[in-house]
Design a protein around this motif. Structure first.
Motif, short mmCIF file in Angstrom:
data_model
loop_
_atom_site.label_atom_id
_atom_site.label_comp_id
_atom_site.label_asym_id
_atom_site.label_seq_id
_atom_site.Cartn_x
_atom_site.Cartn_y
_atom_site.Cartn_z
N TYR A 84 -15.67 -48.87 20.36
CA TYR A 84 -16.21 -50.22 20.51
C TYR A 84 -15.49 -51.17 19.57
O TYR A 84 -14.92 -50.77 18.54
CB TYR A 84 -17.71 -50.23 20.23
CG TYR A 84 -18.52 -49.44 21.25
CD1 TYR A 84 -18.58 -49.86 22.58
CD2 TYR A 84 -19.19 -48.28 20.89
CE1 TYR A 84 -19.31 -49.12 23.53
CE2 TYR A 84 -19.92 -47.55 21.83
CZ TYR A 84 -19.98 -47.98 23.14
OH TYR A 84 -20.69 -47.27 24.07
N PRO A 85 -15.51 -52.46 19.83
CA PRO A 85 -14.71 -53.41 19.04
C PRO A 85 -15.26 -53.56 17.61
O PRO A 85 -16.44 -53.43 17.36
CB PRO A 85 -14.84 -54.72 19.83
CG PRO A 85 -16.12 -54.58 20.57
CD PRO A 85 -16.22 -53.13 20.94
N TYR A 86 -14.30 -53.85 16.70
CA TYR A 86 -14.71 -54.19 15.34
C TYR A 86 -15.59 -55.44 15.41
O TYR A 86 -15.21 -56.42 16.03
CB TYR A 86 -13.50 -54.46 14.45
CG TYR A 86 -12.64 -53.24 14.20
CD1 TYR A 86 -13.02 -52.29 13.26
CD2 TYR A 86 -11.46 -53.06 14.91
CE1 TYR A 86 -12.22 -51.17 13.03
CE2 TYR A 86 -10.66 -51.94 14.67
CZ TYR A 86 -11.05 -51.00 13.74
OH TYR A 86 -10.28 -49.89 13.52
N GLY A 87 -16.77 -55.36 14.74
CA GLY A 87 -17.68 -56.50 14.87
C GLY A 87 -18.74 -56.53 13.79
O GLY A 87 -18.59 -55.91 12.70
N PRO A 88 -19.84 -57.20 14.04
CA PRO A 88 -20.88 -57.41 13.04
C PRO A 88 -21.52 -56.13 12.51
O PRO A 88 -22.16 -56.18 11.45
CB PRO A 88 -21.91 -58.26 13.78
CG PRO A 88 -21.15 -58.94 14.86
CD PRO A 88 -20.10 -57.96 15.28
#
Length: 384
Positions: A84-88
């Protein structure tokens, strides 16, 4: 306990707000992060569950910081390994690392943070999609090293502040004890002066009464009357001294040089004639200085009454421009021995301490031509 409960309640409320804020931000901003990372796995239900688990784990960060870090690390590592994308979600991981560092000693915090770092590195080498490899180690370590360093600094500052507060409280307690000890010593000295002088005068008057009673009862009655007056005056002065330390007690005027005539009359009833001579213009003195000068004269005359074996003494009070001196002399034989012995107790030593505390000095010793001399100099600036 009530105050501690209030702080605990506020902390838990803050944790709820923080967890919900990160949860809402994570669910909303992860979609935007995925739009900017084309190679990342699309957002799905599993992604959102991992975000929810990581955010809600922060609700227990104060009660169980290590367990919270373990759960957040597991959720974050799974999230990244699945591609999953790098995020919060990384912000949630950062908060968990910071919490462990702030709430635990450095060694266990470093061990727990090291385990979280190892879990975070899993996606660097093993993951769904292309793994960044060794080039991803440095960026991943920043999410551990930065909150760990900030947490250590905050913890050290808190410990320093707590030690400072403890030292200040200890210093205030020691100062309070010191002042209480000084007050007790002052009261003890006052009681010694009052009781010692009164008992010496009463003892001498009682001896006179016993001596006169068989032959001259009338004169014995005079001595007994003097005993009654002396004891009443001593008790009144003792009551004033002790009443000054009781809360709400009426503060009556403390003794001073103006009471020397009354002291002279009292000692005359005990058989000691005192010649009081005043040099210079009498003026109002500070209360502490006035009391010290009076006590020096009182103690010196008490020693004459006890030890000198004479029927007279001389007191000279000299009001000078910037000081006041008091001198007590007698013509007794051997008077320089007994008072010196009393110095080992509270008499002359107490006088010397009282005078020194006010910046003056006191000398005692044999008087030229015989007898004994007590001389004190007390600084006294003239009143404007």
């Amino acid at each position: 306990m009530r105050r501690g409960g209030q702080w605990a309640g506020r902390g838990e409320a803050a944790d709820v707000v923080l967890a919900l804020a990160l949860l809402g931000f994570g669910l909303l901003a992860t979609d935007l992060a995925g739009d900017n990372q084309p190679g990342a796995r699309p957002i799905d239900a599993v992604c959102r569950v991992l975000i929810v688990v990581a955010a809600l784990a922060l609700l227990a960060r104060r009660r169980a910081p290590v367990a919270t870090l373990a759960l957040v690390s597991a959720a974050t590592a799974t999230y990244l390994v699945l591609g999953y994308p790098y995020g919060p979600i990384l912000l949630t991981f950062l908060v968990a690392v910071y919490t462990v560092t702030v709430r635990l000693p450095v060694r266990p915090a470093a061990l727990a943070t090291g385990g979280a770092f190892v879990a975070l590195l899993a996606h660097v080498f093993v993951g769904r999609g292309p793994a960044p490899g060794w080039t991803g180690v440095l960026p991943a370590s920043a999410w551990v090293v930065v909150p760990f360093a900030v947490g250590v600094v905050v913890r050290v500052n808190r410990e320093v502040a707590a030690r400072s507060r403890a030292e200040e409280a200890r210093g205030r307690a020691e100062e309070a004890r010191r002042r209480a000890d000084e007050e007790r010593l002052r009261i003890a000295q006052e009681v010694h002066d009052v009781v010692g002088h009164g008992l010496a005068a009463i003892s001498m008057q009682a001896e006179i009464a016993l001596h006169l009673l068989p032959k001259r009862p009338g004169q014995a009655e005079t001595a007994l009357t003097a005993i009654s007056r002396t004891s009443r005056e001593a008790l009144d002065e003792l009551r004033v001294t002790l009443g000054a330390v009781r809360q709400g007690a009426e503060r009556e005027p403390i003794p001073g040089l103006a009471r020397l005539p009354a002291l002279r009359d009292r000692l005359a009833g005990a058989g000691l004639a005192v010649d009081v001579r005043v040099v210079g213009a009498p003026r109002e003195l500070p209360a502490a200085l006035d009391l010290a000068a009076y006590r020096v004269v009182q103690e010196a005359l008490t020693n004459v009454l006890r030890h000198a074996g004479v029927a007279s003494a001389e007191v000279t009070v000299d009001y000078r421009a910037d000081e006041v001196t008091v001198e007590v002399t007698d013509r007794g034989m051997g008077a320089g021995v007994a008072p010196a012995a009393d110095e080992r107790g509270h008499g002359l030593a107490g006088m010397r301490e009282r005078v020194a505390a006010l910046g003056g000095w006191l000398t005692t010793g044999p008087h030229p031509g015989g007898g004994f001399r007590v001389y004190a100099r007390l600084p006294a600036e003239p009143t404007p």
